[in-house]
Design a protein around this motif. Sequence first.
Motif, PDB file in Angstrom:
ATOM      1  N   LEU A  48       0.857  -1.188   0.000  1.00 33.41           N
ATOM      2  CA  LEU A  48       0.000   0.000   0.000  1.00 33.41           C
ATOM      3  C   LEU A  48       0.888   1.232   0.000  1.00 33.41           C
ATOM      4  O   LEU A  48       1.757   1.367   0.864  1.00 33.41           O
ATOM      5  N   CYS A  49       0.696   2.109  -0.967  1.00 28.70           N
ATOM      6  CA  CYS A  49       1.437   3.370  -1.050  1.00 28.70           C
ATOM      7  C   CYS A  49       0.493   4.520  -0.718  1.00 28.70           C
ATOM      8  O   CYS A  49      -0.635   4.559  -1.211  1.00 28.70           O
ATOM      9  N   MET A  50       0.959   5.449   0.108  1.00 32.69           N
ATOM     10  CA  MET A  50       0.183   6.652   0.416  1.00 32.69           C
ATOM     11  C   MET A  50       1.033   7.882   0.178  1.00 32.69           C
ATOM     12  O   MET A  50       2.209   7.928   0.570  1.00 32.69           O
ATOM     13  N   THR A  51       0.435   8.875  -0.462  1.00 37.87           N
ATOM     14  CA  THR A  51       1.126  10.133  -0.702  1.00 37.87           C
ATOM     15  C   THR A  51       0.081  11.251  -0.793  1.00 37.87           C
ATOM     16  O   THR A  51      -1.107  11.026  -0.596  1.00 37.87           O
ATOM     17  N   GLY A  52       0.545  12.459  -1.082  1.00 40.77           N
ATOM     18  CA  GLY A  52      -0.341  13.602  -1.234  1.00 40.77           C
ATOM     19  C   GLY A  52       0.073  14.428  -2.432  1.00 40.77           C
ATOM     20  O   GLY A  52       1.217  14.355  -2.889  1.00 40.77           O
ATOM     21  N   THR A  53      -0.830  15.243  -2.935  1.00 42.30           N
ATOM     22  CA  THR A  53      -0.516  16.040  -4.117  1.00 42.30           C
ATOM     23  C   THR A  53       0.532  17.114  -3.838  1.00 42.30           C
ATOM     24  O   THR A  53       1.159  17.625  -4.770  1.00 42.30           O
ATOM     25  N   GLU A  54       0.755  17.443  -2.554  1.00 41.71           N
ATOM     26  CA  GLU A  54       1.766  18.432  -2.190  1.00 41.71           C
ATOM     27  C   GLU A  54       2.887  17.787  -1.371  1.00 41.71           C
ATOM     28  O   GLU A  54       3.556  18.453  -0.589  1.00 41.71           O
ATOM     29  N   ASP A  55       3.095  16.504  -1.567  1.00 45.95           N
ATOM     30  CA  ASP A  55       4.059  15.724  -0.780  1.00 45.95           C
ATOM     31  C   ASP A  55       5.484  15.927  -1.314  1.00 45.95           C
ATOM     32  O   ASP A  55       6.086  15.046  -1.929  1.00 45.95           O
TER      33      ASP A  55
END
Length: 320
Positions: A214-221
């Motif tokens: 599972l990968c988690m990130t953000g658009t401003e990461d």
Amino acid sequence: MKLWTLLGLATVTALLPVTAQCETEVAVELLRFEPKDEKRDREVPIKVYWNGEPEPKPVVLFSHGLGGSRENNAYLGEHWASAGYVAVFMQHAGSDEKVWKTARPLQRMAALKSAASLQSSQDRIKDVSFVIDQLTAWNEKASHPLHNRMDLEHIGMSGHSFGAVTTLAVAGQKLPLNRSFEEERIDAFVAFSPQPGKGLPADRGFGHLVKPMLCMTGTEDASPIDPSFDPAKRREVYAALPKGDKYELVLDGAEHSAFGDNRGLRSRNRNPKHHPAIQQVSLRFWDAYLKGDDSAKQWLQSNRPLSETGLGDVDVWSWK
């Protein structure tokens, strides 16, 4: 700007009490140990969250980001432990909070960049294997508090930022010169703020990984130490993974610090929906792949991770 605001990695909160209460009102006990790897003359401090029940529980490891410590991401440790996991949070000497705490104020960023080194990466990888070895020994030792409390046939690995680098490495990421540091005793992986690395294209680095991830990130990461880093590059990891038990959550507007703690930190830019969603999605992933919960797997392979966590159409949930 405060250093912790810039990095979003190093916790500034006080230590938790010995017993904390989670949202589910299940008591979570904390244990701290400082085991030493005699072969490397290296101490690897750990913080253990568990619910105190006698039955053996699956184990989830966590690796902190650059400049962090075992005290980071308590909101995850508490949540996972409350739901029936032994959560083991490691601290990596050489890339932990001591790097910036012992440097002069104007030299802290340089010290952190220096600590994000090949040597630190190798030390972290060996820390993971050492900790599993240590947990195995403790599980068999009748006098230890964790004796027979851990189901070491089911182990998950997770980490944020530099900890995600560590997580991907022990998952078996291919590196230049065809090197790999896969830790075969680990069954599933969660990478918070993953990055593809350098030296090999993402498809060659990750295209062979078959275990659940599972990968988690953000658009401003963005990167706390590299202003030129494009947050979109973090999504290259998931894109390169082969089909089968792979997932990605992209939080709209989430910065690098979104996956860290918010106790005592400035949370002006933090979406209050993010932490609960991160907790719930990660827990369902562990349930699916460490507890064999088919209903959790079905939940993951649907749009419910968005609709049932308070997220929305601006966020992205993908599986393959």
